[in-house]
Design a protein around this motif. Structure first.
Motif, short mmCIF file in Angstrom:
data_model
loop_
_atom_site.label_atom_id
_atom_site.label_comp_id
_atom_site.label_asym_id
_atom_site.label_seq_id
_atom_site.Cartn_x
_atom_site.Cartn_y
_atom_site.Cartn_z
N ASP A 44 57.08 37.60 31.57
CA ASP A 44 57.41 37.01 32.87
C ASP A 44 57.47 35.48 32.85
O ASP A 44 57.64 34.85 33.88
CB ASP A 44 56.41 37.47 33.93
CG ASP A 44 54.99 37.06 33.60
OD1 ASP A 44 54.72 36.66 32.46
OD2 ASP A 44 54.15 37.15 34.52
N GLN A 45 57.33 34.87 31.67
CA GLN A 45 57.33 33.40 31.56
C GLN A 45 58.73 32.93 31.15
O GLN A 45 59.27 33.40 30.16
CB GLN A 45 56.31 32.94 30.55
CG GLN A 45 56.23 31.43 30.42
CD GLN A 45 55.15 31.01 29.45
OE1 GLN A 45 54.20 31.74 29.20
NE2 GLN A 45 55.29 29.83 28.92
N VAL A 71 62.34 33.60 19.20
CA VAL A 71 61.73 32.60 20.08
C VAL A 71 60.83 33.25 21.13
O VAL A 71 60.06 32.57 21.80
CB VAL A 71 62.78 31.69 20.76
CG1 VAL A 71 63.60 30.94 19.73
CG2 VAL A 71 63.66 32.47 21.72
N LEU A 72 60.93 34.56 21.29
CA LEU A 72 60.13 35.27 22.28
C LEU A 72 58.73 35.62 21.79
O LEU A 72 57.88 36.01 22.60
CB LEU A 72 60.84 36.55 22.72
CG LEU A 72 62.21 36.36 23.36
CD1 LEU A 72 62.86 37.70 23.64
CD2 LEU A 72 62.11 35.52 24.62
N ALA A 73 58.46 35.48 20.51
CA ALA A 73 57.15 35.83 19.96
C ALA A 73 56.06 35.03 20.65
O ALA A 73 56.10 33.81 20.73
CB ALA A 73 57.12 35.57 18.46
N GLY A 74 55.11 35.72 21.22
CA GLY A 74 53.99 35.07 21.88
C GLY A 74 54.27 34.58 23.30
O GLY A 74 53.41 33.97 23.91
N VAL A 75 55.46 34.82 23.82
CA VAL A 75 55.79 34.40 25.17
C VAL A 75 55.66 35.60 26.10
O VAL A 75 56.30 36.63 25.87
CB VAL A 75 57.25 33.84 25.25
CG1 VAL A 75 57.63 33.51 26.68
CG2 VAL A 75 57.41 32.64 24.34
#
Length: 115
Positions: free
Chosen positions: A111-112, A104-108
């Motif tokens: 710091d968001q 779920v962290l792909a492309g995030v």
């Protein structure tokens, strides 16, 4: 990718309408590859609070889930449930068998916040 129809229902009035709904829903699922994954069941609460009944129906994909919900056969019995319960119903996509939590962290940006 599999998709799920999820219902979190409250205040279900189990009378003649709900009995008729339950007797007919399986036949509406079959043409779309739908099957029950969770249908009520005993809840062992580990955190937070819970009330109501949880229903989860699996479909091969999101299009099949939408086609079932919009089908004339399901639309014919839907009022039997909606007149006799309240709750939330939604579709959600599943994940692949090799899914990892960090996917779920792909492309995030780091710091968001998620969500």
């Amino acid at each position: 990718m599999p998709a799920y129809a999820v219902g979190h229902l409250h205040d279900v009035n189990v009378g003649p309408d709900i009995v008729a709904y339950l007797k007919h829903i399986d036949a509406t699922l079959e043409p779309f590859g739908g099957r029950f994954i969770i249908h009520e069941g005993k809840v062992t609460l580990m955190e937070g609070s819970w009330s109501g009944d949880l229903i989860v129906i699996a479909f091969p994909d999101r299009d099949s889930a939408h086609a079932w919900y919009d089908s004339p056969a399901y639309r014919q019995i839907l009022p039997l449930r909606t007149r006799n319960s309240r709750g939330d119903v939604f579709f959600i996509e599943g994940v692949d068998a090799d899914h990892k939590a960090t996917d779920v962290l792909a492309g995030v940006p780091a710091d968001q916040p998620l969500g």
